[in-house]
Write a protein that holds these residues in place. Structure first.
Motif, PDB file in Angstrom:
ATOM      1  N   PRO A   1       0.815  -1.223   0.000  1.00 31.61           N
ATOM      2  CA  PRO A   1       0.000   0.000   0.000  1.00 31.61           C
ATOM      3  C   PRO A   1       0.844   1.266   0.000  1.00 31.61           C
ATOM      4  O   PRO A   1       0.573   2.199  -0.780  1.00 31.61           O
ATOM      5  N   ILE A   2       1.887   1.266   0.844  1.00 29.08           N
ATOM      6  CA  ILE A   2       2.724   2.467   0.883  1.00 29.08           C
ATOM      7  C   ILE A   2       3.392   2.674  -0.470  1.00 29.08           C
ATOM      8  O   ILE A   2       3.484   3.789  -0.981  1.00 29.08           O
ATOM      9  N   GLY A   3       3.830   1.586  -1.077  1.00 27.01           N
ATOM     10  CA  GLY A   3       4.483   1.677  -2.386  1.00 27.01           C
ATOM     11  C   GLY A   3       3.545   2.251  -3.435  1.00 27.01           C
ATOM     12  O   GLY A   3       3.934   3.097  -4.246  1.00 27.01           O
ATOM     13  N   PHE A   4       2.281   1.790  -3.418  1.00 24.47           N
ATOM     14  CA  PHE A   4       1.302   2.293  -4.385  1.00 24.47           C
ATOM     15  C   PHE A   4       1.078   3.790  -4.204  1.00 24.47           C
ATOM     16  O   PHE A   4       1.127   4.570  -5.162  1.00 24.47           O
ATOM     17  N   VAL A   5       0.837   4.182  -2.951  1.00 29.90           N
ATOM     18  CA  VAL A   5       0.596   5.606  -2.676  1.00 29.90           C
ATOM     19  C   VAL A   5       1.804   6.423  -3.107  1.00 29.90           C
ATOM     20  O   VAL A   5       1.692   7.492  -3.724  1.00 29.90           O
ATOM     21  N   ASN A   6       2.971   5.871  -2.821  1.00 29.82           N
ATOM     22  CA  ASN A   6       4.208   6.566  -3.167  1.00 29.82           C
ATOM     23  C   ASN A   6       4.344   6.721  -4.672  1.00 29.82           C
ATOM     24  O   ASN A   6       4.775   7.757  -5.187  1.00 29.82           O
ATOM     25  N   LEU A   7       3.934   5.660  -5.378  1.00 31.94           N
ATOM     26  CA  LEU A   7       4.022   5.698  -6.839  1.00 31.94           C
ATOM     27  C   LEU A   7       3.110   6.790  -7.406  1.00 31.94           C
ATOM     28  O   LEU A   7       3.507   7.559  -8.294  1.00 31.94           O
ATOM     29  N   PHE A   8       1.892   6.867  -6.862  1.00 35.34           N
ATOM     30  CA  PHE A   8       0.971   7.906  -7.331  1.00 35.34           C
ATOM     31  C   PHE A   8       1.511   9.293  -6.997  1.00 35.34           C
ATOM     32  O   PHE A   8       1.462  10.211  -7.831  1.00 35.34           O
ATOM     33  N   ALA A   9       2.038   9.427  -5.791  1.00 38.49           N
ATOM     34  CA  ALA A   9       2.600  10.723  -5.403  1.00 38.49           C
ATOM     35  C   ALA A   9       3.750  11.088  -6.324  1.00 38.49           C
ATOM     36  O   ALA A   9       3.909  12.253  -6.727  1.00 38.49           O
ATOM     37  N   ALA A  10       4.554  10.071  -6.679  1.00 39.76           N
ATOM     38  CA  ALA A  10       5.680  10.338  -7.575  1.00 39.76           C
ATOM     39  C   ALA A  10       5.176  10.782  -8.936  1.00 39.76           C
ATOM     40  O   ALA A  10       5.713  11.731  -9.530  1.00 39.76           O
ATOM     41  N   ALA A  11       4.130  10.113  -9.421  1.00 31.77           N
ATOM     42  CA  ALA A  11       3.579  10.483 -10.732  1.00 31.77           C
ATOM     43  C   ALA A  11       3.102  11.927 -10.708  1.00 31.77           C
ATOM     44  O   ALA A  11       3.398  12.722 -11.613  1.00 31.77           O
ATOM     45  N   ALA A  12       2.388  12.280  -9.633  1.00 30.17           N
ATOM     46  CA  ALA A  12       1.889  13.649  -9.520  1.00 30.17           C
ATOM     47  C   ALA A  12       3.057  14.624  -9.459  1.00 30.17           C
ATOM     48  O   ALA A  12       3.039  15.675 -10.111  1.00 30.17           O
ATOM     49  N   SER A  13       4.069  14.264  -8.694  1.00 24.84           N
ATOM     50  CA  SER A  13       5.161  15.217  -8.537  1.00 24.84           C
ATOM     51  C   SER A  13       5.973  15.336  -9.818  1.00 24.84           C
ATOM     52  O   SER A  13       6.541  16.401 -10.102  1.00 24.84           O
ATOM     53  N   VAL A  14       6.006  14.265 -10.646  1.00 24.17           N
ATOM     54  CA  VAL A  14       6.693  14.389 -11.935  1.00 24.17           C
ATOM     55  C   VAL A  14       5.893  15.296 -12.863  1.00 24.17           C
ATOM     56  O   VAL A  14       6.442  16.184 -13.533  1.00 24.17           O
ATOM     57  N   VAL A  15       4.564  15.105 -12.856  1.00 19.18           N
ATOM     58  CA  VAL A  15       3.717  15.881 -13.760  1.00 19.18           C
ATOM     59  C   VAL A  15       3.766  17.368 -13.409  1.00 19.18           C
ATOM     60  O   VAL A  15       3.917  18.219 -14.273  1.00 19.18           O
ATOM     61  N   PHE A  16       3.651  17.656 -12.112  1.00 19.40           N
ATOM     62  CA  PHE A  16       3.577  19.060 -11.706  1.00 19.40           C
ATOM     63  C   PHE A  16       4.926  19.646 -11.325  1.00 19.40           C
ATOM     64  O   PHE A  16       5.001  20.809 -10.946  1.00 19.40           O
ATOM     65  N   GLY A  17       5.980  18.852 -11.395  1.00 25.68           N
ATOM     66  CA  GLY A  17       7.315  19.367 -11.101  1.00 25.68           C
ATOM     67  C   GLY A  17       7.543  19.722  -9.654  1.00 25.68           C
ATOM     68  O   GLY A  17       8.242  20.668  -9.330  1.00 25.68           O
ATOM     69  N   TRP A  18       6.937  18.923  -8.737  1.00 32.87           N
ATOM     70  CA  TRP A  18       7.109  19.200  -7.315  1.00 32.87           C
ATOM     71  C   TRP A  18       8.396  18.582  -6.781  1.00 32.87           C
ATOM     72  O   TRP A  18       8.382  17.849  -5.800  1.00 32.87           O
ATOM     73  N   TYR A  19       9.478  18.829  -7.388  1.00 37.57           N
ATOM     74  CA  TYR A  19      10.728  18.311  -6.845  1.00 37.57           C
ATOM     75  C   TYR A  19      11.839  19.273  -7.236  1.00 37.57           C
ATOM     76  O   TYR A  19      11.662  20.146  -8.080  1.00 37.57           O
ATOM     77  N   PHE A  20      13.003  19.133  -6.550  1.00 38.34           N
ATOM     78  CA  PHE A  20      14.095  20.069  -6.779  1.00 38.34           C
ATOM     79  C   PHE A  20      14.701  19.856  -8.167  1.00 38.34           C
ATOM     80  O   PHE A  20      14.894  18.723  -8.604  1.00 38.34           O
TER      81      PHE A  20
END
Lengths: 243, 361
Positions: B338-357
């Motif tokens: 479950p944590i991995g799935f949530v993390n994967l979705f969060a990663a997808a969102a952060s890649v799309v919206f550029g929420w990373y350094f």
């Protein structure tokens, strides 16, 4: 364990949820454990291993370590043993044999030989606990290998005579010297008598030679095999042979 | 900022081949020799390190006699293992019994081929590197299962079954954590993943997400290589030695070596994906700081990082108790996944919206 009103043990209620709090406590306890192990890893001083043959010169054995039984002698070279044989009776496997004699001067029972068989001793400490005068001690000397089992039968006393209390009451050294005579580790009822050991040198595992710490109050040391002692020694030897 | 030119041994061989076959063959031999020597030497070094680290965690000194501080202890042990009799049980499936250690070893070797240790020390660099590593490490479980089945021993079979269940379960979580990095760097090629971390490592550049996927990857990989606290397939207190109970001599040494090299591969993959591989510690924009960091060669950076992860794995081993079989499954399916799935979705969102350094696109 939960006990209900009807006095029956029932299962505790199942708690659902708590996913994140479980995760947090789990991670916290894991990190705590890692902290403890790292404490020991990062401090070489916590290593307890002894590099034995290398550190032989500096190795100090621990107080509670039990190896060769010893009968400590004080600075004058006298011990406190009264030959009461309580240790002999306390010994569960008859590893101790007290040979006593009638003192020539005092005319009272005194210790002649304290014979301890290391080959049958289990180092249970019962003799040390039983001694009413606290004159026995388990020493840390563990290098006791010998090539012959008979060399594991020691005489622990360095002289035949009364206790240090009795001896020190006699102020005149000449008079005092009449009250005791020297004994060595292997004199008495030991077949090899500590003479020839294969390999030579100091008898392996044997205590230091008597000469090094002979009673200081000895003006004329008597020969080790005194005629008075040999009769007793022979008697013990025969008894041992019958067993 | 200096740019790195990646040149693998396979590329060199391909370039040399049209001119002279001998030179090409030389590069191939170099690659083979490198892989073999690396496995043998790294295995010995890791076993020695493990013993020393374990000893100091337990207030002991470990090997001290053979050579200064016992550094030749594992050499002596290896020589002993080479000369030991290879016993094959009479009721075993002989062909599979003899074949299983090679399969286990092969998985390790194949994964080692693509590991980028430095821009020039890499045997092959394929465009599906991450997928390839995930695929070939699956061979390991095949070797373990064959070993357990062919030994005709209840302990072996139980250990192998546990290994099968464990490795297949945890592969899911490990892949989930790998996908996060693949998404961020936009490539499956390991050298590209390393180069994408020139501005910073994924473990901190993607806030929280990187760290979470690093932890998930580490836990899942530990389970895949059956290290403590997930050493149920071997579980010496329950199953004597698990799947390799009936192995001795050289074949046992192969399992043992594969296990330790697998540990290095996990450490190397974790370093490559999350800690920047051979890329020095860079922070995008801090050019002076970055050029100071460049003073240390890439190979040293890789060794440092993978060494750190190897130490972490050993640290885990000598701290944590072994899990029960049901706890093992619960950890994977109810917690990590479950944590991995949530993390994967969060990663997808952060890649799309550029929420990373330092977004790369």
């Amino acid at each position: 364990m939960v006990v209900s009103e009807s006095n029956q043990v029932v299962a505790p209620p199942i708690q659902r949820g708590g996913f994140f709090s479980n995760l947090a406590t789990g991670l916290k306890s894991l990190l705590k454990g890692m902290g403890i192990t790292f404490h020991y890893f990062s401090r070489p001083s916590t290593v307890v291993t002894q590099q034995y043959p290398e550190n032989r010169a500096t190795l100090k054995m621990f107080d509670r370590y039990r190896m060769r039984l010893s009968l400590p002698h004080d600075e004058n070279g006298f011990h406190k043993c009264t030959a009461c044989t309580i240790c002999e009776q306390a010994c569960p496997n008859s590893s101790i044999r007290i040979v006593s004699r009638k003192g020539a001067v005092t005319n009272k029972t005194e210790l002649d030989r304290f014979i301890w068989r290391m080959d049958s001793c289990t180092f249970c400490n019962a003799c040390v606990v039983a001694c009413p005068f606290s004159c026995l001690k388990m020493s840390g000397d563990f290098e006791c290998s010998v090539y012959d089992k008979s060399l594991l039968v020691f005489n622990l006393t360095r002289y035949a005579g009364p206790t240090s209390t009795v001896l020190m009451k006699v102020t005149d050294p000449q008079e005092r010297a009449k009250m005791w005579e020297p004994r060595d580790v292997y004199s008495g009822p030991v077949p090899l008598r500590g003479t020839a050991v294969p390999g030579g040198g100091r008898t392996l595992g044997a205590p230091e030679p008597v000469k090094a710490s002979a009673p200081v109050a000895a003006p004329t040391p008597a020969p080790a095999t005194a005629p008075a002692a040999s009769a007793t020694a022979l008697a013990v030897e025969e008894e041992g042979g019958k067993k | 900022m200096s740019s790195w030119e990646v040149k693998t041994i396979a590329q060199r061989a391909a370039e040399a081949m049209p001119e002279s076959v001998l030179a090409g063959a030389g590069y191939v031999l170099l690659a083979v020799g490198f892989a073999a020597a690396f496995m043998a030497l790294m295995g010995m070094a890791l076993i020695y390190a493990e013993r020393k680290v374990a000893a100091h965690f337990q207030c002991r000194l470990g090997p001290m006699r053979v050579g200064p501080h016992g550094i030749f202890q594992t050499v002596a042990d290896t020589i002993k293992l080479l000369f030991k009799e290879d016993i094959v049980p009479s009721q075993s499936d002989k062909l599979l019994h003899l074949f299983a250690p090679y399969l286990s070893m092969m998985a390790t070797l194949l994964a080692l081929l693509v590991l980028p240790m430095s821009p020039v020390v890499q045997i092959a660099d394929m465009n599906i590197g991450v997928l390839y590593v995930t695929a070939v490490t699956g061979f390991g479980v095949l070797g373990v299962l064959l070993a357990g089945w062919s030994s005709n021993n209840k302990w072996s079979l139980l250990g192998a079954m546990r290994a099968g269940a464990q490795i297949i379960s945890y592969e899911v979580s490990a892949t989930m954590a790998l996908l996060v990095v693949v998404m961020f760097s936009g490539s499956m090629q390991l050298s590209k993943i390393v180069e994408s971390q020139a501005e910073g490592w994924w473990i901190w550049r993607a806030p929280v997400i990187g760290l979470v996927s690093f932890v998930i990857f580490l836990i899942a990989s530990l389970a895949e290589i059956s290290r403590t606290p997930f050493d149920l397939p071997e579980g010496e207190s329950e199953l004597t030695a698990g799947f390799h109970t009936e192995y001795s001599g050289l074949r046992f040494a192969m399992f043992f070596l594969a296990e330790f090299i697998n540990m290095f591969i996990v450490a190397g993959m974790a370093a490559t994906l999350f800690l920047g591989g051979w890329m020095p510690f860079h922070i995008g924009g801090f050019d002076t700081f970055n050029s100071v960091m460049d003073l240390l060669p890439p190979g040293a950076w890789f060794s440092l990082k993978s060494g750190l992860v190897v130490f972490l794995i050993m640290w885990f081993r000598w701290t944590f108790p072994r899990l029960r079989v049901d706890q093992l499954m619960k950890l994977e399916w109810k917690i990590l996944l479950p944590i991995g799935f949530v993390n994967l979705f969060a990663a997808a969102a952060s890649v799309v919206f550029g929420w990373y350094f330092f977004p790369i696109r």
